[in-house]
Motif scaffolding. Structure first.
Motif, PDB file in Angstrom:
ATOM      1  N   GLN A 215       0.836  -1.207   0.000  1.00  0.00           N
ATOM      2  CA  GLN A 215       0.000   0.000   0.000  1.00  0.00           C
ATOM      3  C   GLN A 215       0.871   1.257   0.000  1.00  0.00           C
ATOM      4  O   GLN A 215       0.535   2.254  -0.658  1.00  0.00           O
ATOM      5  CB  GLN A 215      -0.913  -0.002   1.228  1.00  0.00           C
ATOM      6  N   TRP A 216       1.998   1.216   0.717  1.00  0.00           N
ATOM      7  CA  TRP A 216       2.931   2.351   0.716  1.00  0.00           C
ATOM      8  C   TRP A 216       3.427   2.661  -0.680  1.00  0.00           C
ATOM      9  O   TRP A 216       3.417   3.807  -1.124  1.00  0.00           O
ATOM     10  CB  TRP A 216       4.091   2.020   1.656  1.00  0.00           C
ATOM     11  N   ARG A 217       3.846   1.623  -1.435  1.00  0.00           N
ATOM     12  CA  ARG A 217       4.360   1.850  -2.776  1.00  0.00           C
ATOM     13  C   ARG A 217       3.256   2.310  -3.734  1.00  0.00           C
ATOM     14  O   ARG A 217       3.507   3.094  -4.648  1.00  0.00           O
ATOM     15  CB  ARG A 217       5.019   0.580  -3.326  1.00  0.00           C
ATOM     16  N   ALA A 218       2.038   1.827  -3.511  1.00  0.00           N
ATOM     17  CA  ALA A 218       0.931   2.232  -4.381  1.00  0.00           C
ATOM     18  C   ALA A 218       0.653   3.721  -4.244  1.00  0.00           C
ATOM     19  O   ALA A 218       0.472   4.433  -5.237  1.00  0.00           O
ATOM     20  CB  ALA A 218      -0.314   1.414  -4.041  1.00  0.00           C
ATOM     21  N   TRP A 219       0.638   4.229  -2.994  1.00  0.00           N
ATOM     22  CA  TRP A 219       0.346   5.646  -2.793  1.00  0.00           C
ATOM     23  C   TRP A 219       1.556   6.525  -3.055  1.00  0.00           C
ATOM     24  O   TRP A 219       1.414   7.708  -3.388  1.00  0.00           O
ATOM     25  CB  TRP A 219      -0.179   5.864  -1.372  1.00  0.00           C
ATOM     26  N   ALA A 220       2.763   5.965  -2.910  1.00  0.00           N
ATOM     27  CA  ALA A 220       3.962   6.764  -3.126  1.00  0.00           C
ATOM     28  C   ALA A 220       4.083   7.236  -4.568  1.00  0.00           C
ATOM     29  O   ALA A 220       4.683   8.276  -4.840  1.00  0.00           O
ATOM     30  CB  ALA A 220       5.203   5.960  -2.722  1.00  0.00           C
ATOM     31  N   ARG A 221       3.528   6.482  -5.512  1.00  0.00           N
ATOM     32  CA  ARG A 221       3.675   6.861  -6.909  1.00  0.00           C
ATOM     33  C   ARG A 221       2.565   7.789  -7.393  1.00  0.00           C
ATOM     34  O   ARG A 221       2.569   8.217  -8.547  1.00  0.00           O
ATOM     35  CB  ARG A 221       3.734   5.615  -7.790  1.00  0.00           C
ATOM     36  N   VAL A 222       1.598   8.098  -6.499  1.00  0.00           N
ATOM     37  CA  VAL A 222       0.520   9.011  -6.874  1.00  0.00           C
ATOM     38  C   VAL A 222       1.050  10.440  -6.832  1.00  0.00           C
ATOM     39  O   VAL A 222       1.541  10.902  -5.811  1.00  0.00           O
ATOM     40  CB  VAL A 222      -0.683   8.857  -5.926  1.00  0.00           C
ATOM     41  N   SER A 223       0.952  11.113  -7.941  1.00  0.00           N
ATOM     42  CA  SER A 223       1.429  12.497  -8.056  1.00  0.00           C
ATOM     43  C   SER A 223       0.236  13.431  -8.191  1.00  0.00           C
ATOM     44  O   SER A 223      -0.631  13.230  -9.050  1.00  0.00           O
ATOM     45  CB  SER A 223       2.347  12.640  -9.276  1.00  0.00           C
ATOM     46  N   TYR A 224       0.208  14.440  -7.350  1.00  0.00           N
ATOM     47  CA  TYR A 224      -0.881  15.409  -7.423  1.00  0.00           C
ATOM     48  C   TYR A 224      -0.869  16.156  -8.746  1.00  0.00           C
ATOM     49  O   TYR A 224      -1.917  16.505  -9.290  1.00  0.00           O
ATOM     50  CB  TYR A 224      -0.786  16.381  -6.252  1.00  0.00           C
ATOM     51  N   GLN A 225       0.322  16.364  -9.289  1.00  0.00           N
ATOM     52  CA  GLN A 225       0.420  17.038 -10.582  1.00  0.00           C
ATOM     53  C   GLN A 225      -0.212  16.197 -11.670  1.00  0.00           C
ATOM     54  O   GLN A 225      -0.895  16.719 -12.562  1.00  0.00           O
ATOM     55  CB  GLN A 225       1.886  17.321 -10.902  1.00  0.00           C
ATOM     56  N   ASP A 226      -0.005  14.875 -11.617  1.00  0.00           N
ATOM     57  CA  ASP A 226      -0.647  13.996 -12.594  1.00  0.00           C
ATOM     58  C   ASP A 226      -2.157  14.032 -12.457  1.00  0.00           C
ATOM     59  O   ASP A 226      -2.888  13.986 -13.456  1.00  0.00           O
ATOM     60  CB  ASP A 226      -0.145  12.558 -12.423  1.00  0.00           C
ATOM     61  N   LEU A 227      -2.655  14.094 -11.224  1.00  0.00           N
ATOM     62  CA  LEU A 227      -4.100  14.177 -11.023  1.00  0.00           C
ATOM     63  C   LEU A 227      -4.655  15.459 -11.629  1.00  0.00           C
ATOM     64  O   LEU A 227      -5.719  15.456 -12.241  1.00  0.00           O
ATOM     65  CB  LEU A 227      -4.419  14.117  -9.529  1.00  0.00           C
TER      66      LEU A 227
END
Length: 324
Positions: A215-227
């Motif tokens: 779960q840590w790695r899944a959320w770590a790759r989420v970029s607000y800029q990409d969103l």
């Protein structure tokens, strides 16, 4: 990488020959091999991809309905039938992931898609084992398969950016969950992990560490800029990972702490939805038309007083606030 043929050349070729010809054989496979870059999902419309998951939801409904009838005593559902119907939704997701690449060669050279594909296969094995969760040896095999599945997802999500604060929070959460199911239950409805075998205690600790690391790695790759730019497929994978973890938490609490009425259905619903979102994350973000923050075409400004208000109500800013 395959050579991209301009669309006008394909149309001219079709008009001249009366059909599409991608090579000497003139087969449609040749056209696909030339037009679609190697290792990338096929450029299929999002609506078509949504239709591909109808069978997935149908199989979930069938299994949950049969399970409910069996619990009510209206149907005799043997274990072998339970295994088949429980595994069918994950088989649908395995087929779905494969269809995005249309060949093992393209799947093989796409690291993310390949790891998700293999992880789903290990999840399928674990699902079959957990039907017999009262047998500790079979249950341990299922745990090992799920550990491998989570580890594969973890490697698929990658290791950059690292986000050490999120790692610390994840391990604190893992420790709390493990401790809560380790200590004896006050009402004695379940046998706690402390009263189980040493192998199960160690396996449970490893599982907790791996699943929260995933779960840590899944959320770590989420970029607000990409969103903000409308690229949400990493966010889908992160939500899917969290639903997967939630399903596991309900499972271990129901096994080692106390009875959760309706827990089996909650476990399955969160688990299947989590796996579905992770499977959807193999899609190329450019292929999905998500609304961007402040995008006038998506109607975002029409429903908000200002672009700033839109940003503050976005799920992306909530994720940024919690996990950054």
């Amino acid at each position: 990488m395959g050579t991209v043929i301009p669309m006008e050349n394909i149309i001219e070729n079709k008009n001249a020959t009366g059909g599409l010809q991608g090579g000497p054989s003139g087969s449609s496979d040749d056209i696909i091999n030339d037009v679609v870059p190697d290792g990338q999902p096929l450029n299929v419309s999002p609506l078509h991809k949504a239709w591909q998951l109808i069978g997935f939801f149908r199989r979930i409904f069938i299994y949950l309905s049969l399970n409910a009838l069996a619990e009510l005593g209206l149907l005799n559902l043997p274990d072998w039938a339970r295994v088949i119907f429980k595994c069918l939704p994950i088989i649908s997701l395995i087929v779905f992931v494969f269809r995005q690449f249309n060949s093992f060669r393209r799947l093989w050279i796409n690291k993310y898609g390949l790891l998700v594909f293999i992880s789903l296969i290990f999840s399928l094995t674990a699902d079959a084992c957990l039907v017999f969760k009262q047998i500790e040896a079979v249950f341990l095999i299922g745990i090992v398969c799920f550990i491998i599945s989570h580890a594969l997802y973890m490697f698929a999500f990658g290791w950059t950016p690292f986000k050490s604060r999120l790692l610390v929070r994840s391990f604190i959460a893992a420790g709390l969950v493990y401790y809560s199911v380790y200590i004896p239950s006050p009402n004695g409805t379940r046998v706690s992990l402390a009263q189980r075998s040493l192998v199960l205690k160690i396996g449970g600790g490893i599982y907790a560490a791996v699943v929260f690391s995933m779960q840590w790695r899944a959320w770590a790759r989420v970029s607000y800029q990409d969103l903000q730019n409308g690229r949400w497929y990493e966010f889908l994978g992160a939500i899917g990972a969290s639903l997967f973890v939630l399903s596991d938490i309900i499972l271990v609490v129901d096994l080692f702490k106390f009875i959760i009425y309706g827990g089996d259905y909650a476990i399955l619903v969160f688990y299947y939805l989590g796996q579905m979102l992770i499977a959807l994350s193999v899609l190329d973000g450019k292929d999905i038309k998500w609304p961007r923050v402040g995008d006038t075409e998506s109607g975002c400004k029409a429903c908000c007083a200002s672009p700033k208000a839109c940003i503050t109500t976005s799920p992306g800013i909530i994720a940024k606030w919690i996990f950054d």
